[in-house]
Design a protein around this motif. Structure first.
Motif, PDB file in Angstrom:
ATOM      1  N   UNK A 138      66.072  22.031  78.405  1.00 24.54           N
ATOM      2  CA  UNK A 138      66.497  20.636  78.671  1.00 24.54           C
ATOM      3  C   UNK A 138      65.414  19.863  78.718  1.00 24.54           C
ATOM      4  N   UNK A 139      64.290  19.986  79.130  1.00 27.15           N
ATOM      5  CA  UNK A 139      63.104  19.389  78.955  1.00 27.15           C
ATOM      6  C   UNK A 139      62.813  18.882  77.392  1.00 27.15           C
ATOM      7  N   UNK A 140      63.002  20.271  76.545  1.00 26.31           N
ATOM      8  CA  UNK A 140      62.711  19.837  75.224  1.00 26.31           C
ATOM      9  C   UNK A 140      63.791  19.021  74.471  1.00 26.31           C
ATOM     10  N   UNK A 141      64.958  19.215  74.914  1.00 26.33           N
ATOM     11  CA  UNK A 141      66.156  18.330  74.513  1.00 26.33           C
ATOM     12  C   UNK A 141      65.882  16.684  74.758  1.00 26.33           C
ATOM     13  N   UNK A 142      65.360  16.452  76.176  1.00 24.77           N
ATOM     14  CA  UNK A 142      65.268  15.284  76.619  1.00 24.77           C
ATOM     15  C   UNK A 142      64.148  14.634  75.810  1.00 24.77           C
ATOM     16  N   UNK A 143      63.064  15.125  75.335  1.00 21.38           N
ATOM     17  CA  UNK A 143      62.045  14.669  74.984  1.00 21.38           C
ATOM     18  C   UNK A 143      62.126  14.562  73.536  1.00 21.38           C
ATOM     19  N   UNK A 144      62.847  15.451  72.779  1.00 16.47           N
ATOM     20  CA  UNK A 144      62.959  15.608  71.207  1.00 16.47           C
ATOM     21  C   UNK A 144      64.115  15.306  70.502  1.00 16.47           C
ATOM     22  N   UNK A 166      57.324  15.798  70.871  1.00 17.70           N
ATOM     23  CA  UNK A 166      56.515  16.726  71.605  1.00 17.70           C
ATOM     24  C   UNK A 166      56.415  17.825  70.872  1.00 17.70           C
ATOM     25  N   UNK A 167      55.215  18.090  70.099  1.00 21.85           N
ATOM     26  CA  UNK A 167      55.062  19.149  69.157  1.00 21.85           C
ATOM     27  C   UNK A 167      54.807  20.613  69.636  1.00 21.85           C
ATOM     28  N   UNK A 168      53.720  20.595  70.637  1.00 24.15           N
ATOM     29  CA  UNK A 168      53.085  21.666  71.257  1.00 24.15           C
ATOM     30  C   UNK A 168      53.635  22.062  72.416  1.00 24.15           C
ATOM     31  N   UNK A 200      65.981  24.045  67.792  1.00 26.01           N
ATOM     32  CA  UNK A 200      65.225  23.932  66.625  1.00 26.01           C
ATOM     33  C   UNK A 200      65.215  22.474  66.229  1.00 26.01           C
ATOM     34  N   UNK A 201      66.126  21.616  66.579  1.00 25.29           N
ATOM     35  CA  UNK A 201      65.918  20.188  66.312  1.00 25.29           C
ATOM     36  C   UNK A 201      66.020  20.094  64.745  1.00 25.29           C
TER      37      UNK A 201
END
Length: 509
Positions: A138-144, A166-168, A200-201
């Motif tokens: 969810x953090x990754x989704x929120x950011x990217x 956010x890449x890394x 995977x975006x």
């Protein structure tokens, strides 16, 4: 006299800017009072972030900055740090003796604004120990996430319409101790589960998959770090390989032989610390060989579908001097930085630059108010430590290429590194002698022109900067070297760091 000869002014290995990365964590006063002072503070700020720190950080062109930890990452829940600040929960931080409440005023959006202001890429470390794959995802989704979802709409409501990109992403931190006291096998299982949960975006050329960074070994334990890396990659080789961009080794130059202040030391204690940092070069070589052997032993995937690449970058996510006095400091792990710290900072960066084919990224621990800092804050004052000057002098190597040379009459107390960028040649000269000045000769097959020199030194190696004397130790313009036909004669002060800048002439191009 030591003689350095440059036969060819041709670059060799590319120097990744990310080798000059940084690390910040809610530990002691790194974030609060260090970076974050609040929008209502009398201290000048950009939306709550200390202005003079941002202005000074920008000048370094920092490539990457790691956050929120460190050990704190494994108790940090990202949702506590978003939304209206007045509504954010207050939690408690016991990390490394901090023992303070966390008002969660500096969260994802504040971190991203800080990164945008100083021009750095973010490296987010996820909560593996007290969090879950769902929380990470969810953090990754929120950011990217670009597409309109409940999470991306929430991000927009909180003030940022475009994805943060956010890449890394660090998957856990120091899992061998504070991150769960895991075995390599336990961690490999958790790593597989968490990385398999990553979005995977997009697909094909439009994909923006997270670059997942595994928690590597404790670099300060010679036996354990070897076994850990062997066992981790052996476990990775069972069945299907998960996504693995990098492997995060941590190494501190411990100064724990006796409880001594970091500001007072004798000649023996100077050399103990200077020589201690040099071990990292052997650790890098050792770990790179172990990683390569582990990758080579991976079974070849079956079937027509694309498998994870058999490649893994070595990363040094935390490095720096750690003096014994920091354990008793308040705020936690606060540490002054003398010329001894500046010299080891220069030597360590040169290790990374020299081994750019083996190590891909590195982050000094930590940038503000903790351990090997570049910045120390004292109320309204933001003090630039001698370490700041080293990073400032060394930023010329970002994106350059290593430059080979030959040494004659080598002096073990003089350490040298050189790079070339277009027509510009930069030569680092570090005199590690506590009390003796040194003379060296730089010889070129076709002599370039001297442009400038910068030198960092102090009459007393124990000197440091504070609020009363913010510029006691500061980089100064160095003396032009004496030229004799195709060579330059250079005098190096004791306990000093110098960068000499030359430029190719038309006849050399």
């Amino acid at each position: 006299m030591q003689k350095i000869t440059f036969r060819k002014l041709i670059g060799e290995n590319y120097i990744y800017p990310e080798l000059q990365g940084h690390f910040i964590e809610f530990l002691g006063s790194c974030i609060y009072d260090g970076i974050w002072v609040g929008e209502d503070s009398e201290i000048p700020n950009y939306h709550g972030i200390r202005k003079d720190l941002v202005d000074a950080f920008q000048k370094l062109h920092p490539p990457v900055i790691r956050w929120p930890g460190g050990c704190y990452a494994d108790v940090y829940h990202w949702r506590n740090g978003i939304g209206p600040r007045e509504n954010r929960p207050v939690t408690y931080n016991e990390n490394f003796g901090t023992f303070e409440t966390d008002p969660n005023q500096f969260g994802t959006h504040e971190m991203m604004e800080f990164c945008e202001m100083i021009g750095a890429k973010p490296w987010f470390n996820i909560n593996m120990m007290t969090g879950s794959p769902a929380e990470m995802r969810e953090w990754m989704e929120y950011c990217n996430r670009q597409e309109s979802t409940t999470l991306t709409r929430e991000r927009k409501v909180n003030g940022h319409e475009a994805p943060f990109q956010v890449e890394y992403w660090g998957i856990g931190n120091e899992v061998w101790d504070g991150g769960g006291k895991m075995t390599p096998q336990m961690y490999a299982n958790e790593y597989r589960k968490f990385t398999s949960s990553c979005p995977s975006f997009g697909s094909g050329d439009q994909a923006f998959p997270p670059k997942c960074i595994a928690s590597g070994p404790d670099g300060n334990k010679p036996k354990e770090r070897v076994v850990w890396t062997k066992d981790f990659f052996k476990e990775m080789g069972k069945y299907r390989m998960p996504s693995l961009y990098g492997y995060d080794l941590h190494f501190y130059n411990w100064n724990l032989k006796q409880l001594q202040t970091e500001k007072k030391f004798d000649e023996k204690q100077w050399y103990d610390v200077i020589n201690g940092c040099k071990e990292l070069e052997n650790v890098i070589h050792e770990q790179r060989c172990l990683i390569d052997a582990g990758l080579e032993a991976l079974p070849k995937p079956e079937g027509p579908f694309r498998a994870a690449p058999r490649k893994c970058e070595l990363i040094v996510g935390e490095w720096g001097n750690w003096h014994s006095s920091a354990f008793n400091a308040r705020p936690a792990l606060y540490q002054q930085c003398t010329m001894r710290d500046a010299v080891t900072t220069a030597l360590t960066l040169d290790i990374f630059h020299r081994n750019t084919g083996d190590v891909r990224m590195a982050c000094v621990a930590q940038s503000v108010n903790v351990l090997n800092s570049l910045f120390l804050t004292d109320g309204e004052h933001c003090i630039l430590t001698p370490n700041y000057d080293v990073f400032d002098m060394y930023q010329v190597h970002q994106g350059a290429y290593t430059l080979g040379f030959e040494e004659k009459n080598k002096d073990p107390e003089v350490c040298i590194f050189a790079s070339i960028k277009n027509d510009d040649i930069y030569v680092n000269l570090v005199n590690t002698s506590y009390s003796e000045s040194k003379k060296i000769e730089l010889k070129f097959k076709q002599c370039p022109e001297f442009v400038e020199a910068k030198t960092l030194y102090s009459k007393d190696p124990q000197n440091y900067n504070d609020a009363k004397h913010p510029n006691r130790v500061r980089c100064k313009e160095g003396k032009a070297p004496a030229r004799e036909k195709d060579s330059f004669q250079i005098a190096l002060p004791a306990a000093s760091v110098s960068v000499y800048h030359f430029r190719k002439t038309e006849t050399e191009k």
